[in-house]
Design an enzyme around this catalytic site. Structure first.
Site, PDB file in Angstrom:
ATOM      1  N   ARG A 158       0.817  -1.209   0.000  1.00 13.00           N
ATOM      2  CA  ARG A 158       0.000   0.000   0.000  1.00 13.00           C
ATOM      3  C   ARG A 158       0.856   1.266   0.000  1.00 13.00           C
ATOM      4  NH1 ARG A 158      -5.053  -0.343   4.217  1.00 13.00           N
ATOM      5  NH2 ARG A 158      -6.632  -0.430   2.601  1.00 13.00           N
ATOM      6  N   LYS A 173       9.533   0.820   6.951  1.00 16.49           N
ATOM      7  CA  LYS A 173       9.870   0.176   8.228  1.00 16.49           C
ATOM      8  C   LYS A 173       8.748  -0.786   8.625  1.00 16.49           C
ATOM      9  CE  LYS A 173       9.318   1.209  12.766  1.00 16.49           C
ATOM     10  NZ  LYS A 173       9.298  -0.172  13.223  1.00 16.49           N
ATOM     11  N   SER A 175       6.856  -3.481  11.172  1.00 20.30           N
ATOM     12  CA  SER A 175       6.731  -3.593  12.627  1.00 20.30           C
ATOM     13  C   SER A 175       7.749  -4.614  13.134  1.00 20.30           C
ATOM     14  CB  SER A 175       5.322  -4.066  12.970  1.00 20.30           C
ATOM     15  OG  SER A 175       5.299  -4.579  14.279  1.00 20.30           O
ATOM     16  N   GLU A 248      -3.190   6.266   8.908  1.00 18.15           N
ATOM     17  CA  GLU A 248      -4.268   5.255   8.884  1.00 18.15           C
ATOM     18  C   GLU A 248      -4.261   4.631  10.270  1.00 18.15           C
ATOM     19  OE1 GLU A 248      -5.728   4.637   5.794  1.00 18.15           O
ATOM     20  OE2 GLU A 248      -4.401   6.150   4.997  1.00 18.15           O
ATOM     21  N   CYS A 282      -8.283  -3.348  11.735  1.00 18.53           N
ATOM     22  CA  CYS A 282      -8.730  -1.977  12.029  1.00 18.53           C
ATOM     23  C   CYS A 282     -10.142  -1.675  11.550  1.00 18.53           C
ATOM     24  CB  CYS A 282      -7.771  -0.982  11.387  1.00 18.53           C
ATOM     25  SG  CYS A 282      -7.750  -1.112   9.585  1.00 18.53           S
ATOM     26  N   GLU A 442     -12.449  -3.368   2.707  1.00 22.11           N
ATOM     27  CA  GLU A 442     -12.380  -2.423   1.603  1.00 22.11           C
ATOM     28  C   GLU A 442     -11.786  -3.020   0.331  1.00 22.11           C
ATOM     29  OE1 GLU A 442     -10.582  -2.293   4.403  1.00 22.11           O
ATOM     30  OE2 GLU A 442      -8.508  -1.791   3.963  1.00 22.11           O
ATOM     31  N   HIS A 448      -9.467   4.212   1.379  1.00 17.22           N
ATOM     32  CA  HIS A 448      -9.529   3.818   2.791  1.00 17.22           C
ATOM     33  C   HIS A 448      -9.013   4.992   3.622  1.00 17.22           C
ATOM     34  CE1 HIS A 448      -9.649   1.037   6.095  1.00 17.22           C
ATOM     35  NE2 HIS A 448      -8.354   1.069   6.301  1.00 17.22           N
TER      36      HIS A 448
HETATM   37  P1  NAD Z   1       1.709   0.713  16.500  1.00 12.16           P
HETATM   38  O1  NAD Z   1       1.214   2.109  16.438  1.00 12.16           O
HETATM   39  O2  NAD Z   1       2.100   0.161  17.796  1.00 12.16           O
HETATM   40  O3  NAD Z   1       2.969   0.539  15.527  1.00 12.16           O
HETATM   41  C1  NAD Z   1       2.896   0.877  14.142  1.00 12.16           C
HETATM   42  C2  NAD Z   1       4.301   1.146  13.634  1.00 12.16           C
HETATM   43  O4  NAD Z   1       4.745   2.413  14.144  1.00 12.16           O
HETATM   44  C3  NAD Z   1       5.360   0.129  14.060  1.00 12.16           C
HETATM   45  O5  NAD Z   1       6.195  -0.159  12.938  1.00 12.16           O
HETATM   46  C4  NAD Z   1       6.122   0.871  15.137  1.00 12.16           C
HETATM   47  O6  NAD Z   1       7.453   0.418  15.292  1.00 12.16           O
HETATM   48  C5  NAD Z   1       6.077   2.289  14.605  1.00 12.16           C
HETATM   49  N1  NAD Z   1       6.316   3.362  15.578  1.00 12.16           N
HETATM   50  C6  NAD Z   1       5.943   3.398  16.870  1.00 12.16           C
HETATM   51  N2  NAD Z   1       6.318   4.574  17.431  1.00 12.16           N
HETATM   52  C7  NAD Z   1       6.919   5.305  16.454  1.00 12.16           C
HETATM   53  C8  NAD Z   1       7.502   6.597  16.401  1.00 12.16           C
HETATM   54  N3  NAD Z   1       7.521   7.398  17.471  1.00 12.16           N
HETATM   55  N4  NAD Z   1       8.030   7.033  15.248  1.00 12.16           N
HETATM   56  C9  NAD Z   1       8.000   6.253  14.150  1.00 12.16           C
HETATM   57  N5  NAD Z   1       7.467   5.012  14.129  1.00 12.16           N
HETATM   58  C10 NAD Z   1       6.922   4.545  15.268  1.00 12.16           C
HETATM   59  O7  NAD Z   1       0.540  -0.165  15.803  1.00 12.16           O
HETATM   60  P2  NAD Z   1       0.439  -1.751  15.727  1.00 12.16           P
HETATM   61  O8  NAD Z   1       0.189  -2.265  17.111  1.00 12.16           O
HETATM   62  O9  NAD Z   1       1.564  -2.302  14.937  1.00 12.16           O
HETATM   63  O10 NAD Z   1      -0.885  -1.928  14.834  1.00 12.16           O
HETATM   64  C11 NAD Z   1      -2.170  -1.982  15.370  1.00 12.16           C
HETATM   65  C12 NAD Z   1      -2.878  -0.651  15.196  1.00 12.16           C
HETATM   66  O11 NAD Z   1      -2.857  -0.275  13.823  1.00 12.16           O
HETATM   67  C13 NAD Z   1      -4.339  -0.727  15.574  1.00 12.16           C
HETATM   68  O12 NAD Z   1      -4.713   0.420  16.295  1.00 12.16           O
HETATM   69  C14 NAD Z   1      -5.055  -0.772  14.219  1.00 12.16           C
HETATM   70  O13 NAD Z   1      -6.374  -0.303  14.252  1.00 12.16           O
HETATM   71  C15 NAD Z   1      -4.158   0.081  13.397  1.00 12.16           C
HETATM   72  N6  NAD Z   1      -4.331  -0.220  11.969  1.00 12.16           N
HETATM   73  C16 NAD Z   1      -4.960   0.693  11.178  1.00 12.16           C
HETATM   74  C17 NAD Z   1      -5.164   0.416   9.830  1.00 12.16           C
HETATM   75  C18 NAD Z   1      -5.873   1.404   8.921  1.00 12.16           C
HETATM   76  O14 NAD Z   1      -5.824   1.196   7.711  1.00 12.16           O
HETATM   77  N7  NAD Z   1      -6.497   2.446   9.450  1.00 12.16           N
HETATM   78  C19 NAD Z   1      -4.718  -0.795   9.288  1.00 12.16           C
HETATM   79  C20 NAD Z   1      -4.053  -1.696  10.135  1.00 12.16           C
HETATM   80  C21 NAD Z   1      -3.869  -1.393  11.475  1.00 12.16           C
END
Ligand code: NAD
Length: 478
Positions: A158, A173, A175, A248, A282, A442, A448
């Protein structure tokens, strides 16, 4: 044991610190890979590479850039079983869903390749007799893509596909929970002839490597898919350079079940939506508002359906409906939210506890909570697990009001055969997406994009493409 390296400037290398982190299979709880634990130095190297290669990349004809996307799609198709296995292993995603994610990722690359000869600028009317005004759409530059753990391969595409198509370069990057599929993909595409630096994959901590990436003045767009809290941190960091930021974030999708709904269809759609990937999605139904006149019948069918959802080994054949949560922390979060809901007055009609019958893994039983009220935490905060809280509503107006009374605004759904209710829902629901008489999910040609705390900007389709382009208007007097 797999050992991965960063992919920077077309080369595989260890993290500058030489440090690594463990990637755990949530179902077996065993370490399955070691990934590079990058820091600021890795981030700077990737930024440098992406920045240095961007001008020449953007100068290539768009159709040539698209040819690399087509190659990527082909490679994914050829390796679909292997990639799906890596995905299922790193996050306990049941194999049919892992395969669906891999297949939709190859389609995603093909879909955006198809935009190569399609996106256009504009010719604008001038007030002057001898002048043309032209609006060009030009690449925004270096993109930083930050991915979550729940759909690591699809979300990678995406961000990568529209970046490369539009002439942007990207640092992605993954996760730290789920870097494996991304690094396997890096190995698969390393020899397709992509110019060095155009596509970089780096792993490491969000607050360290991630923070260096998103703060850089070299970056034109930061695109995060993740939690609201991370979105807030990144937005604060990108404020420094006023860097465009696309977010997102989380969701708390309501499903409205009207008095005239096809209940079998509604129950099936809501259950499918709630247990897919163990509830860690999500856009899926996180709360249900059920009309009082059909409440008992709906709940009876819902409880039977949720109790029938099988869970277990993601590689089992036939596949179970769901598997383990991603880690112990998520399992505890779900457990404590259900305990709080019970203390707030919710009644457990199905599940409501960890699944003790699994030898390993972080399992929570498919759960139905009745007697929920609008002010409960379980109705207001994202659960991200296989738990459906249900509120009985007096009428359709109350359902709409409750659905909108939420800090998230990603997706929503309504089940009705009444055209007036359907149209009111479409006009009055304050969400980026509304699904009518179907499960929440979606399409790649849609858009989205969440309202309120669910995000800024969006992904997919034509509007998703525009996120990676900036306008440049020229006034040409002759
Ligand atoms: P997370 O926010 O914990 O982590 C997401 C990413 O951000 C990871 O790669 C993490 O290492 C990075 N990150 C964290 N702090 C950062 C910083 N300060 N600077 C830069 N990067 C940083 O999310 P998660 O637990 O991996 O995913 C679950 C969440 O994602 C849920 O809330 C879910 O709803 C959401 N999500 C949303 C969508 C959407 O399309 N809206 C899709 C999938 C997941």
């Amino acid at each position: 044991m797999k050992v991965y390296q960063q992919y920077i400037n077309g080369e595989f290398r260890d993290a500058a610190s030489k440090e690594q982190f463990e990637v755990v299979n949530p179902y077996t709880e065993k370490v399955v890979a070691m990934a590079p634990k990058g820091g600021a130095e890795d981030a700077e190297a990737a930024l440098e590479a992406a920045d240095a290669s961007q001008k020449a990349w953007a100068a290539k004809p768009c159709a040539e850039r698209a040819s690399y996307l087509k190659k990527m799609a082909e490679i994914i198709r050829k390796n679909r079983m292997e990639l799906a296995s890596v995905l299922a292993e790193e996050q306990a995603k049941v194999m049919p869903l892992a395969l669906a994610e891999i297949d939709s990722t190859s389609e995603y690359f093909d879909y955006y390749a198809g935009w190569a000869r399609k996106y256009e600028g504009e010719v604008i009317q001038s007030d002057r007799p001898t002048e043309n005004i032209l609006l060009h759409r030009q690449p925004i530059g270096v993109v930083v893509g930050v991915c979550p753990w729940n759909f690591p391969f699809f979300v990678m595409a995406r961000k990568v596909a529209p970046s490369l198509l539009t002439g942007c370069t990207i640092i992605l990057k993954p996760s730290s929970e789920t870097p494996n599929t991304t690094f396997e993909f890096a190995k698969m595409i390393a020899d397709i002839g992509l110019p060095k630096g155009v596509l970089n994959f780096v792993a490491g901590g969000g607050a360290t490597l991630g923070d260096t990436l998103v703060r850089s003045p070299k970056v034109g767009l930061v695109t995060l898919t993740g939690s609201v809290e991370t979105g807030q941190s990144i937005l604060a960091a990108t404020a420094e350079n006023i860097t465009k930021t696309s977010l997102e974030l989380g969701g708390k999708a309501p499903a409205i079940i009207c008095s005239d709904a096809d209940l079998d269809l509604a129950v099936k759609a809501v259950i499918d939506s709630r247990v897919i990937f163990s509830g860690q999605v999500c856009n899926c139904a996180e709360r249900a508002y059920v009309d009082a006149s059909i409440y008992d019948e709906f709940m009876d069918k819902l409880v039977k359906g949720m109790e029938a959802v099988a869970y277990g080994d993601p590689f089992a054949d036939p596949a179970p409906g769901m598997s383990s949560q991603i880690n112990a922390e998520q399992l505890s979060k779900i457990e404590s939210m259900v305990e709080q809901a019970k203390a707030d007055g919710a009644e457990v009609l199905a599940g409501g506890c960890r699944a003790a019958d699994q030898p390993t893994g972080f399992f929570y039983k498919p759960t139905v909570l009745a007697n929920c009220a609008q002010d409960m935490e379980i109705i207001r905060k994202e659960i991200f697990g296989p738990v459906l809280p249900v509120v009985k509503v007096a009428d359709f107006d109350e359902a709409l009001d409750f659905a909108n009374d939420c800090e998230y605004g990603l997706t929503s759904s309504i089940f009705t055969n009444n055209v007036a209710k359907m149209m009111r829902a479409i006009n009055e629901l304050k969400f980026g997406e509304t699904y009518v008489n179907r499960e929440h999910f979606e399409a790649i040609q849609g858009f989205h994009a969440g309202w309120r705390k669910s995000g800024i900007g969006g992904a997919d389709g034509k509007h998703g493409l525009y996120e990676y382009l900036q306008t440049h208007v020229t006034y040409i007097q002759y």
